[in-house]
Design an enzyme around this catalytic site. Structure first.
Site, PDB file in Angstrom:
ATOM      1  N   HIS A   1      -4.814   6.622  -0.255  1.00  9.54           N
ATOM      2  CA  HIS A   1      -3.930   5.462  -0.187  1.00  9.54           C
ATOM      3  C   HIS A   1      -4.421   4.409  -1.167  1.00  9.54           C
ATOM      4  O   HIS A   1      -5.491   4.538  -1.742  1.00  9.54           O
ATOM      5  CB  HIS A   1      -3.784   4.904   1.241  1.00  9.54           C
ATOM      6  CG  HIS A   1      -4.996   4.261   1.809  1.00  9.54           C
ATOM      7  ND1 HIS A   1      -6.054   4.972   2.342  1.00  9.54           N
ATOM      8  CD2 HIS A   1      -5.318   2.961   1.957  1.00  9.54           C
ATOM      9  CE1 HIS A   1      -6.977   4.135   2.798  1.00  9.54           C
ATOM     10  NE2 HIS A   1      -6.557   2.897   2.563  1.00  9.54           N
TER      11      HIS A   1
ATOM     12  N   GLU B   1       0.837  -1.192   0.000  1.00  5.59           N
ATOM     13  CA  GLU B   1       0.000   0.000   0.000  1.00  5.59           C
ATOM     14  C   GLU B   1       0.878   1.250   0.000  1.00  5.59           C
ATOM     15  O   GLU B   1       1.988   1.249   0.532  1.00  5.59           O
ATOM     16  CB  GLU B   1      -0.941   0.012   1.202  1.00  5.59           C
ATOM     17  CG  GLU B   1      -2.059  -1.004   1.082  1.00  5.59           C
ATOM     18  CD  GLU B   1      -3.146  -0.830   2.117  1.00  5.59           C
ATOM     19  OE1 GLU B   1      -3.183   0.218   2.813  1.00  5.59           O
ATOM     20  OE2 GLU B   1      -3.984  -1.741   2.222  1.00  5.59           O
TER      21      GLU B   1
ATOM     22  N   HIS C   1      -5.104   0.213  -2.186  1.00  4.01           N
ATOM     23  CA  HIS C   1      -5.348  -1.157  -1.739  1.00  4.01           C
ATOM     24  C   HIS C   1      -4.974  -2.060  -2.905  1.00  4.01           C
ATOM     25  O   HIS C   1      -5.331  -1.753  -4.055  1.00  4.01           O
ATOM     26  CB  HIS C   1      -6.820  -1.379  -1.391  1.00  4.01           C
ATOM     27  CG  HIS C   1      -7.226  -0.878  -0.045  1.00  4.01           C
ATOM     28  ND1 HIS C   1      -8.493  -1.087   0.452  1.00  4.01           N
ATOM     29  CD2 HIS C   1      -6.570  -0.189   0.914  1.00  4.01           C
ATOM     30  CE1 HIS C   1      -8.600  -0.552   1.661  1.00  4.01           C
ATOM     31  NE2 HIS C   1      -7.440   0.013   1.957  1.00  4.01           N
TER      32      HIS C   1
ATOM     33  N   ASP D   1      -9.426   2.079   8.197  1.00  2.98           N
ATOM     34  CA  ASP D   1      -9.589   3.290   7.379  1.00  2.98           C
ATOM     35  C   ASP D   1     -10.662   4.187   7.985  1.00  2.98           C
ATOM     36  O   ASP D   1     -10.448   5.387   8.187  1.00  2.98           O
ATOM     37  CB  ASP D   1     -10.004   2.939   5.943  1.00  2.98           C
ATOM     38  CG  ASP D   1      -8.917   2.236   5.157  1.00  2.98           C
ATOM     39  OD1 ASP D   1      -7.726   2.435   5.456  1.00  2.98           O
ATOM     40  OD2 ASP D   1      -9.271   1.481   4.235  1.00  2.98           O
TER      41      ASP D   1
END
Length: 160
Positions: free
Chosen positions: A103, A41, A105, A116
């Protein structure tokens, strides 16, 4: 990002509010969706401005040396992210600031995890202005506008 055309990305949330994502920001995030990068990530902050109910994202940070990147975790630990927001604030005379975070995944179609959502709730508790949260996956993104503890999912309107 794979599912968006080149150019300014426009997302809509709630009652007509827009999130404008500059092409340079889209390109910076997309770099971490390549086969070489997606295994871990990645993430950073969004810098931009609030324009009434709208958020314009003009820049972003990307992973920095002190950040933690794992297959199922990105932990933004490097003080360079905060420094970038402060520099934008100073340079712009207070019109540009932290407006959210992003971010990745390592999946096709991302969804926010419990971590999150807890992290975003914490950010919304500390930041008085609306913020944007974006998770990029290999095929699509999950994006929301957060304010006063409430998340409103954003939908892609345009990629021009």
């Amino acid at each position: 990002m794979p599912r968006l055309r080149a150019g300014r990305v426009i997302l809509q949330f709630g009652d007509g509010g827009l999130i404008l994502l500059a092409p340079s920001v889209e390109a910076a995030v997309a770099r971490f969706l390549s086969d070489a990068e997606i295994r871990l990530e990645a993430g950073g902050i969004f810098v931009g401005s609030h324009r009434g109910p709208h958020v314009e994202i003009t820049a972003c940070t990307t992973p920095l040396p002190r950040d933690v990147r794992r297959p199922t975790l990105f932990d933004r630990r490097d003080p360079g992210h905060s420094a970038a927001a402060l520099e934008a604030w100073t340079r712009s005379g207070g019109t540009e600031t932290f407006v959210g975070e992003w971010h990745t995944h390592p999946v096709d179609d991302p969804m926010p995890s419990g971590l999150d959502r807890r992290t975003w709730a914490s950010i919304m508790g500390r930041v008085p202005d609306p913020v944007v949260f974006l998770i990029a996956g290999r095929r699509s993104v999950w994006c929301a506008h957060g304010w006063r503890g409430e998340l409103r999912r954003a939908a892609v309107l345009d990629g021009e």
